[in-house]
Design a protein around this motif. Structure first.
Motif, PDB file in Angstrom:
ATOM      1  N   LEU A 163       0.841  -1.183   0.000  1.00 51.29           N
ATOM      2  CA  LEU A 163       0.000   0.000   0.000  1.00 51.29           C
ATOM      3  C   LEU A 163       0.880   1.239   0.000  1.00 51.29           C
ATOM      4  CD1 LEU A 163      -2.575  -1.017   2.768  1.00 51.29           C
ATOM      5  CD2 LEU A 163      -3.064  -0.817   0.336  1.00 51.29           C
ATOM      6  N   ASN A 164       0.482   2.267  -0.711  1.00 58.13           N
ATOM      7  CA  ASN A 164       1.170   3.537  -0.617  1.00 58.13           C
ATOM      8  C   ASN A 164       1.204   3.952   0.848  1.00 58.13           C
ATOM      9  OD1 ASN A 164       1.055   6.654  -0.446  1.00 58.13           O
ATOM     10  ND2 ASN A 164       1.779   6.261  -2.511  1.00 58.13           N
ATOM     11  N   PHE A 165       2.358   4.448   1.338  1.00 57.90           N
ATOM     12  CA  PHE A 165       2.476   4.735   2.757  1.00 57.90           C
ATOM     13  C   PHE A 165       1.410   5.715   3.226  1.00 57.90           C
ATOM     14  CE2 PHE A 165       4.293   6.698   6.575  1.00 57.90           C
ATOM     15  CZ  PHE A 165       4.596   5.565   7.305  1.00 57.90           C
ATOM     16  N   ARG A 166       1.024   6.642   2.381  1.00 56.67           N
ATOM     17  CA  ARG A 166      -0.006   7.607   2.760  1.00 56.67           C
ATOM     18  C   ARG A 166      -1.311   6.902   3.126  1.00 56.67           C
ATOM     19  NH1 ARG A 166      -1.133  13.305   1.760  1.00 56.67           N
ATOM     20  NH2 ARG A 166       1.016  13.430   1.077  1.00 56.67           N
ATOM     21  N   SER A 167      -1.562   5.744   2.532  1.00 58.95           N
ATOM     22  CA  SER A 167      -2.816   5.043   2.798  1.00 58.95           C
ATOM     23  C   SER A 167      -2.849   4.398   4.177  1.00 58.95           C
ATOM     24  CB  SER A 167      -3.058   3.980   1.730  1.00 58.95           C
ATOM     25  OG  SER A 167      -2.115   2.930   1.830  1.00 58.95           O
ATOM     26  N   VAL A 168      -1.694   4.273   4.847  1.00 62.68           N
ATOM     27  CA  VAL A 168      -1.685   3.718   6.201  1.00 62.68           C
ATOM     28  C   VAL A 168      -1.548   4.823   7.254  1.00 62.68           C
ATOM     29  CG1 VAL A 168      -0.753   1.515   5.421  1.00 62.68           C
ATOM     30  CG2 VAL A 168       0.818   3.295   6.201  1.00 62.68           C
ATOM     31  N   GLN A 169      -1.491   6.081   6.808  1.00 66.19           N
ATOM     32  CA  GLN A 169      -1.485   7.212   7.720  1.00 66.19           C
ATOM     33  C   GLN A 169      -2.923   7.665   7.981  1.00 66.19           C
ATOM     34  OE1 GLN A 169       1.259   9.500   5.114  1.00 66.19           O
ATOM     35  NE2 GLN A 169       2.578   9.674   6.906  1.00 66.19           N
ATOM     36  N   ASP A 170      -3.113   8.435   9.038  1.00 69.42           N
ATOM     37  CA  ASP A 170      -4.434   8.973   9.352  1.00 69.42           C
ATOM     38  C   ASP A 170      -4.529  10.382   8.765  1.00 69.42           C
ATOM     39  OD1 ASP A 170      -6.850   9.745  10.322  1.00 69.42           O
ATOM     40  OD2 ASP A 170      -6.322   9.581  12.447  1.00 69.42           O
ATOM     41  N   ALA A 171      -4.993  10.456   7.511  1.00 66.91           N
ATOM     42  CA  ALA A 171      -5.026  11.734   6.798  1.00 66.91           C
ATOM     43  C   ALA A 171      -6.056  12.700   7.352  1.00 66.91           C
ATOM     44  CB  ALA A 171      -5.300  11.475   5.313  1.00 66.91           C
ATOM     45  N   PHE A 176      -0.483  15.108   9.441  1.00 64.26           N
ATOM     46  CA  PHE A 176      -0.282  13.657   9.518  1.00 64.26           C
ATOM     47  C   PHE A 176       0.976  13.196   8.776  1.00 64.26           C
ATOM     48  CE2 PHE A 176      -2.318  14.140   5.458  1.00 64.26           C
ATOM     49  CZ  PHE A 176      -1.808  13.129   4.670  1.00 64.26           C
ATOM     50  N   ASP A 177       1.388  13.927   7.732  1.00 68.01           N
ATOM     51  CA  ASP A 177       2.514  13.495   6.916  1.00 68.01           C
ATOM     52  C   ASP A 177       3.822  14.187   7.280  1.00 68.01           C
ATOM     53  OD1 ASP A 177       1.672  15.957   6.076  1.00 68.01           O
ATOM     54  OD2 ASP A 177       1.739  15.495   3.928  1.00 68.01           O
ATOM     55  N   SER A 196       3.852   2.599  15.790  1.00 65.82           N
ATOM     56  CA  SER A 196       2.709   3.262  16.400  1.00 65.82           C
ATOM     57  C   SER A 196       3.016   4.753  16.505  1.00 65.82           C
ATOM     58  CB  SER A 196       2.440   2.669  17.786  1.00 65.82           C
ATOM     59  OG  SER A 196       1.306   3.261  18.371  1.00 65.82           O
ATOM     60  N   TYR A 197       2.283   5.557  15.737  1.00 70.16           N
ATOM     61  CA  TYR A 197       2.551   6.998  15.671  1.00 70.16           C
ATOM     62  C   TYR A 197       1.726   7.748  16.707  1.00 70.16           C
ATOM     63  CZ  TYR A 197       5.008   5.798  11.443  1.00 70.16           C
ATOM     64  OH  TYR A 197       5.900   5.236  10.549  1.00 70.16           O
ATOM     65  N   ASP A 198       2.357   8.771  17.290  1.00 71.67           N
ATOM     66  CA  ASP A 198       1.729   9.499  18.383  1.00 71.67           C
ATOM     67  C   ASP A 198       0.567  10.384  17.944  1.00 71.67           C
ATOM     68  OD1 ASP A 198       3.439   8.911  20.840  1.00 71.67           O
ATOM     69  OD2 ASP A 198       4.967   9.500  19.414  1.00 71.67           O
ATOM     70  N   TYR A 199       0.571  10.836  16.704  1.00 71.74           N
ATOM     71  CA  TYR A 199      -0.420  11.830  16.301  1.00 71.74           C
ATOM     72  C   TYR A 199      -1.832  11.268  16.202  1.00 71.74           C
ATOM     73  CZ  TYR A 199      -0.404  10.007  11.474  1.00 71.74           C
ATOM     74  OH  TYR A 199      -0.531   9.198  10.363  1.00 71.74           O
ATOM     75  N   SER A 200      -1.992   9.934  16.146  1.00 73.82           N
ATOM     76  CA  SER A 200      -3.324   9.340  16.048  1.00 73.82           C
ATOM     77  C   SER A 200      -3.289   7.868  16.415  1.00 73.82           C
ATOM     78  CB  SER A 200      -3.865   9.484  14.620  1.00 73.82           C
ATOM     79  OG  SER A 200      -5.070   8.754  14.463  1.00 73.82           O
ATOM     80  N   GLU A 201      -4.297   7.416  17.177  1.00 76.05           N
ATOM     81  CA  GLU A 201      -4.379   5.989  17.496  1.00 76.05           C
ATOM     82  C   GLU A 201      -4.735   5.155  16.274  1.00 76.05           C
ATOM     83  OE1 GLU A 201      -8.337   7.780  18.953  1.00 76.05           O
ATOM     84  OE2 GLU A 201      -6.220   8.314  18.979  1.00 76.05           O
ATOM     85  N   LYS A 202      -5.159   5.806  15.191  1.00 70.93           N
ATOM     86  CA  LYS A 202      -5.460   5.083  13.948  1.00 70.93           C
ATOM     87  C   LYS A 202      -4.190   4.782  13.150  1.00 70.93           C
ATOM     88  CE  LYS A 202     -10.050   7.199  13.484  1.00 70.93           C
ATOM     89  NZ  LYS A 202     -10.925   8.036  12.618  1.00 70.93           N
ATOM     90  N   ALA A 203      -3.116   5.467  13.483  1.00 67.14           N
ATOM     91  CA  ALA A 203      -1.862   5.295  12.741  1.00 67.14           C
ATOM     92  C   ALA A 203      -1.018   4.209  13.397  1.00 67.14           C
ATOM     93  CB  ALA A 203      -1.106   6.611  12.680  1.00 67.14           C
ATOM     94  N   PHE A 204      -1.474   2.981  13.281  1.00 68.97           N
ATOM     95  CA  PHE A 204      -0.775   1.824  13.833  1.00 68.97           C
ATOM     96  C   PHE A 204      -0.500   0.882  12.659  1.00 68.97           C
ATOM     97  CE2 PHE A 204      -0.586  -2.231  16.287  1.00 68.97           C
ATOM     98  CZ  PHE A 204       0.465  -1.882  17.127  1.00 68.97           C
ATOM     99  N   VAL A 205       0.777   0.686  12.322  1.00 66.94           N
ATOM    100  CA  VAL A 205       1.177   0.102  11.049  1.00 66.94           C
ATOM    101  C   VAL A 205       2.045  -1.134  11.271  1.00 66.94           C
ATOM    102  CG1 VAL A 205       2.395   0.559   8.877  1.00 66.94           C
ATOM    103  CG2 VAL A 205       1.121   2.396   9.995  1.00 66.94           C
TER     104      VAL A 205
END
Length: 231
Positions: A163-171, A176-177, A196-205
């Protein structure tokens, strides 16, 4: 468990020395040994640069960036690896790279300097070990890894099937980027790493070290992050 390179107790104008001692904790005896002073003989190939934190000083000789450095560490097989910032302030980046050397009976006897990490400038990152190398991640699709067999840095993007990395970020989150977004990382020491990114609990990759792909996973628990591991 090894403790080293903290803040030195004594502040001297135009100097920012790291704590020059190593404290070892034995898991077998659950006790600390006596602190070992690290001298020039404890380092190889210019690794004694670790004894001085990168700094810029003001007119009074005080470090404008504080009396510390930013470290990332990982352990693979019988070798420890250290990443540290190579410069400060507006030129801050994490790039200086080192590893431990030793024997079967004493895996950590000295530290040697390795080639600086290559790739894009990284002001925020995490380092983990996988079976095929030491991997460094930030908030981008760039994959940076130290190949501990060929002893070279390898840098690339996720495979074409990923997947394009942007698609696993929480846009949905502003910024977010931003590549300086902080994160936690953990690996199973085999082929999987979790970011696991701090800016969103949805950004877990999840990162797959076999085919170099990123994928989304379930959301992480909400709240402030402080530690992550694989058990």
């Amino acid at each position: 468990v090894y403790f080293l390179f903290g803040q030195n107790d004594t502040i001297v104008p135009n100097q920012n020395p790291a704590w020059p001692k190593r404290l070892d904790y034995s898991i077998a005896t659950e006790s600390f040994g006596s602190a070992t002073t690290m001298t020039s003989s404890s380092f190889d190939n210019g690794a004694d640069s670790l004894l001085e934190h990168p700094s810029v000083y003001d007119g009074s000789g005080l470090a404008t960036n504080g009396y510390f450095a930013s470290y990332r560490t990982a352990w693979k097989d019988s070798t420890g690896y250290i990443l540290r910032n190579s410069s400060v302030n507006e030129f801050f980046r994490i790039a200086s790279f080192y590893k431990t050397k030793g024997s079967a009976s004493q895996p950590f006897s000295l530290i040697t300097r390795l080639p600086d990490m290559i790739g894009s400038v990284k002001t925020e990152t995490q380092m983990v070990t996988l079976v095929n190398g030491i991997f460094v991640f930030n908030n981008s699709g760039e994959i940076c890894a130290w190949n501990d067999t060929s002893l070279v840095w390898e840098v690339g993007q996720a495979s074409s099937s990923s997947l394009n990395f942007r698609s696993v970020q929480d846009a949905s989150v502003s910024g977010f980027d931003n590549r300086s977004n902080t994160l936690l990382a953990a690996s199973d020491k085999d082929r999987a790493a979790y970011l696991s990114y701090d800016y969103s609990e949805k950004a877990f990759v999840k990162f797959n070290g076999t085919d170099l792909t990123f994928s989304t996973t379930r959301y992480r628990p909400p709240g402030r992050q402080f530690k992550m591991g694989v058990y």
